[in-house]
Write a protein that holds these residues in place. Structure first.
Motif, PDB file in Angstrom:
ATOM      1  N   LEU A 151       0.842  -1.238   0.146  1.00  0.00           N
ATOM      2  CA  LEU A 151      -0.075   0.079   0.074  1.00  0.00           C
ATOM      3  C   LEU A 151       0.989   1.362   0.027  1.00  0.00           C
ATOM      4  O   LEU A 151       0.744   1.967  -0.875  1.00  0.00           O
ATOM      5  CB  LEU A 151      -1.041   0.048   1.361  1.00  0.00           C
ATOM      6  N   ALA A 195       2.267   2.147  -3.464  1.00  0.00           N
ATOM      7  CA  ALA A 195       1.169   2.246  -4.434  1.00  0.00           C
ATOM      8  C   ALA A 195       0.264   3.337  -4.208  1.00  0.00           C
ATOM      9  O   ALA A 195       0.035   4.161  -5.295  1.00  0.00           O
ATOM     10  CB  ALA A 195       0.350   0.811  -4.301  1.00  0.00           C
ATOM     11  N   VAL A 196       0.009   3.591  -2.999  1.00  0.00           N
ATOM     12  CA  VAL A 196      -0.834   4.943  -2.662  1.00  0.00           C
ATOM     13  C   VAL A 196       0.136   6.160  -3.074  1.00  0.00           C
ATOM     14  O   VAL A 196      -0.290   7.101  -3.532  1.00  0.00           O
ATOM     15  CB  VAL A 196      -1.218   4.847  -1.319  1.00  0.00           C
ATOM     16  N   ILE A 220       2.472   6.448  -5.361  1.00  0.00           N
ATOM     17  CA  ILE A 220       2.598   6.800  -6.772  1.00  0.00           C
ATOM     18  C   ILE A 220       1.233   7.383  -7.412  1.00  0.00           C
ATOM     19  O   ILE A 220       1.256   8.312  -8.018  1.00  0.00           O
ATOM     20  CB  ILE A 220       3.110   5.327  -7.628  1.00  0.00           C
ATOM     21  N   PRO A 258      -0.621   4.983 -12.649  1.00  0.00           N
ATOM     22  CA  PRO A 258      -0.061   4.064 -13.641  1.00  0.00           C
ATOM     23  C   PRO A 258      -1.090   2.874 -13.609  1.00  0.00           C
ATOM     24  O   PRO A 258      -1.356   2.367 -12.496  1.00  0.00           O
ATOM     25  CB  PRO A 258       1.256   3.759 -13.235  1.00  0.00           C
ATOM     26  N   VAL A 317      -0.299  -0.016 -11.168  1.00  0.00           N
ATOM     27  CA  VAL A 317      -0.673   0.254  -9.745  1.00  0.00           C
ATOM     28  C   VAL A 317      -1.999   0.210  -9.565  1.00  0.00           C
ATOM     29  O   VAL A 317      -2.604  -0.608  -8.421  1.00  0.00           O
ATOM     30  CB  VAL A 317      -0.266   1.683  -9.311  1.00  0.00           C
ATOM     31  N   ILE A 366      -2.464  -3.733  -9.370  1.00  0.00           N
ATOM     32  CA  ILE A 366      -2.129  -4.130  -8.014  1.00  0.00           C
ATOM     33  C   ILE A 366      -3.269  -4.022  -7.028  1.00  0.00           C
ATOM     34  O   ILE A 366      -3.558  -4.936  -6.208  1.00  0.00           O
ATOM     35  CB  ILE A 366      -0.757  -3.619  -7.562  1.00  0.00           C
ATOM     36  N   PHE A 367      -4.084  -2.784  -7.135  1.00  0.00           N
ATOM     37  CA  PHE A 367      -5.004  -2.630  -6.225  1.00  0.00           C
ATOM     38  C   PHE A 367      -6.059  -3.582  -6.237  1.00  0.00           C
ATOM     39  O   PHE A 367      -6.643  -4.069  -5.258  1.00  0.00           O
ATOM     40  CB  PHE A 367      -5.703  -1.178  -6.473  1.00  0.00           C
ATOM     41  N   ILE A 420      -4.958  -7.069  -4.947  1.00  0.00           N
ATOM     42  CA  ILE A 420      -4.787  -7.443  -3.719  1.00  0.00           C
ATOM     43  C   ILE A 420      -6.320  -7.316  -2.952  1.00  0.00           C
ATOM     44  O   ILE A 420      -6.530  -7.927  -2.050  1.00  0.00           O
ATOM     45  CB  ILE A 420      -4.065  -6.464  -2.790  1.00  0.00           C
TER      46      ILE A 420
END
Lengths: 306, 316
Positions: free
Chosen positions: A273, A276-277, A279, B135, B138, B141-142, B145
């Motif tokens: 997280l 990712a958060v 970026i 991107p 990303v 990936i969210f 998960i």
């Protein structure tokens, strides 16, 4: 004052008036709520980029966290590691704080480099027209034909990637975007009367180009520089995620690559997280501000707002 | 003509770049002791790596334009056999996603532009900007998960279950198993490309909103929706050309997405080939990506000339 030479006084005066204009524009952009949020994120990110490595409680790569004599692998958040640990026993919070800097360098310098190079090429091409224009535009066509990410991957596979090299590769492939837009703007501006009268009074090409034409396309130039910062961050993170980032630094893209490659992505949400958060928030912030700015720069959108 | 020349220069640059690579995979085999230098010489001759550079260059150009990509260095089978199925997998994922997002987002964008300043306009712009700016990997990936690892609803890896072994295209792409693997990457693509179409459609409706032909329609007594229909039709031009340009850029745009979802497409094939130093495959993949951009740019120009009555086809 004759004003035919590029003297410092004129330059200073112009610069001051341009800065005043930039300040007013920024205030106007920030009236938009989304842009306000975006701007806050960018400021926070800039802060992290500069001070992040000093705030980190541990060294992101060298410090391996120990507990009771054994390495803390994939520890969930709490205790010694506020945001948990990676599967190599590194502190996620420290990596996150330190990882902002490479992301900021690639984004800022890649974006500004792209903006400046694209602006100069577009200005030259549009101002002179003719053969210069023909040559520069065929060059942009060519860079459009070369697929960016695949070529970047190939290039980075045989040289050791470093943050600066990656930035350079981004600029080489991205300048074409602002160049085209600036060129078409310049072509309409240079036909206007004040440009012609400047030339008639004997102003040289350089002076006309930079003092009379350039200020009128500066808005678009800044807009595309802002977008280029966003693209550069995305591209830099993508390269790092594919395993072609600078191996000596910790960037957010590289953190995602490591959590993905190690398979820890299945369970270690605390490791996924933060980068990712991070970026997502930064690129979104850049684009939100850019979009609000675009509403001002693009005159076609200035129709009745009722 | 210009397009053909561009293609030629682009592939030449790709060739030159790949020849700059310092080592070929066989030297590594010598270093590791699994092959003797003599054996390596033999293999190099077999792949034509010993010929003068210009002979290699002409053979390369000739092969590309006849879609003969040579033999993979690491998999010992024709590159075409590796690349073509990967290309099909990518297209199956991307084209439907692009069409869906183009239609839905454009309609939403037109509606947003018509109701400028409304709650719908503001929120749709912010939401799509978030997905457009983030991107694509990303976003992927969210989704992973949340829906695969968190909730366990959908598979995370590849295009089919490891036990499934379908034969032929129909069996491969028409099955519940495939659909389950399809949803997440499809969603990520749709979300990622929604922003551009929405903004384009919205801007072009906003630009037309004050124009005279719409005042005429209002005077004729057409309803709001009918007026929007007229304005929307006039806004199609930038959308169509943008769609063509996007299609050309697709392959390179989703390399990271294919890696995240382990989708066996051309982007993932490229990344693996680069890591394995399998140059014939790299060449073929990069060539196809470059060709897609050039062809679709040309298509965009032609579509523009066809749709816009003020532009003559000869101007292209």
């Amino acid at each position: 004052m004759s004003g035919y030479s590029f003297d410092t006084d004129t330059a200073k005066e112009r610069l001051r008036s341009e800065l005043g204009r930039a300040g007013r524009t920024l205030r106007f952009v920030l009236q938009d709520n989304a842009a306000k949020a975006g701007f806050a994120v960018i400021v926070a990110f800039g802060f992290l980029g500069v001070f992040g490595p000093y705030l980190a409680p541990y060294h992101p790569i060298e410090d391996t966290l120990q507990q009771g004599g054994s390495m803390m692998r994939l520890q969930s958040p709490g205790g010694k590691a506020l945001l948990g640990t990676t599967s190599f026993g590194k502190d996620v919070l420290s990596q996150f704080l330190a990882g902002a800097r490479p992301t900021l360098i690639v984004g800022l310098f890649g974006g500004v480099g792209t903006g400046v190079l694209g602006f100069l090429v577009g200005l030259t091409s549009g101002y002179f027209g003719g053969r210069v224009d023909e040559f520069l535009m065929r060059l942009t066509d060519l860079t459009f034909a070369l697929p960016f990410l695949p070529m970047a991957l190939v290039i980075l596979s045989f040289v050791t990637p470093s943050v600066w090299l990656i930035t350079a590769v981004l600029v080489v492939f991205l300048w074409k975007m602002p160049a085209r837009v600036i060129r078409s703007e310049v072509m309409t501006v240079k036909e206007r009367t004040f440009v012609k009268s400047a030339r008639a009074r004997g102003a040289g090409h350089t002076r006309t180009m930079f003092l009379h034409v350039a200020p009128n396309v500066l808005g678009i130039g800044f807009l595309y520089t802002a977008y280029a910062v966003g693209w550069s961050i995305v591209a830099g993170a993508s390269l790092a995620f594919l395993g072609f980032g600078d191996p000596t630094t910790t960037s957010w893209g590289r953190m995602l690559q490591q959590v993905f490659r190690s398979g820890a992505i299945r369970t270690a949400w605390w490791w996924v997280l933060p980068p990712a958060v991070g970026i997502g928030a930064v690129t979104t912030g850049v684009f939100l501000v850019g979009r609000a700015f675009e509403e001002i720069v693009n005159p076609d959108l200035q129709t009745d707002k009722e | 003509m210009i397009a053909a020349l561009l293609t030629l220069i682009a592939v030449s640059i790709i060739f030159a770049t790949l020849r700059l690579l310092p080592a070929d995979p066989f030297s590594a085999l010598v270093a590791s002791g699994s092959l003797t230098p003599a054996e390596v010489e033999q293999i190099r001759a077999m792949y034509g790596l010993d010929d003068p550079i210009y002979v290699q260059y002409f053979r390369y150009i000739q092969n590309l334009f006849t879609f003969e990509f040579g033999i993979s260095l690491t998999q010992q089978r024709p590159v075409g056999e590796i690349i073509i199925p990967a290309l099909v997998n990518t297209l199956v994922l991307l084209l439907p996603a692009l069409v869906v997002t183009a239609i839905i987002s454009s309609l939403a964008g037109m509606y947003a532009g018509w109701n400028r300043g409304s709650w719908f306009e503001q929120s749709s712009i912010v939401v799509t900007t978030v997905f457009r700016a983030t991107p694509i990997f990303v976003t992927g990936i969210f989704l992973l998960i949340i829906f695969s690892y968190g909730l366990g609803w959908l598979p995370a890896f590849g295009m089919r279950s490891s036990l499934a072994n379908p034969q032929g295209y129909v069996e491969t792409y028409v099955s519940v198993d495939f659909l389950k693997h399809y949803i997440l990457p499809f969603t990520a693509t749709v979300l990622f490309y929604s922003g551009d179409f929405l903004m384009l459609a919205r801007n072009s409706v906003v630009e037309r909103k004050g124009s005279e032909f719409l005042m005429l329609h209002r005077a004729k007594g057409l309803s709001e929706m009918e007026q929007l229909g007229r304005a929307g039709r006039n806004s199609l031009l930038p959308l169509v050309t943008y769609f063509a340009l996007r299609t050309g850029m697709l392959f390179q745009g989703v390399i990271t997405l294919e890696v995240v979802f382990a989708w066996p497409g051309i982007g993932r094939a490229l990344v693996q080939a680069i890591l394995n130093q399998d140059y014939p495959t790299v060449q073929a993949a990069v060539f196809i990506m470059a060709l897609a951009v050039i062809v679709m740019n040309l298509t965009a120009d032609l579509a523009y000339a066809k749709l816009d009555p003020t532009v003559e086809a000869g101007d292209v």
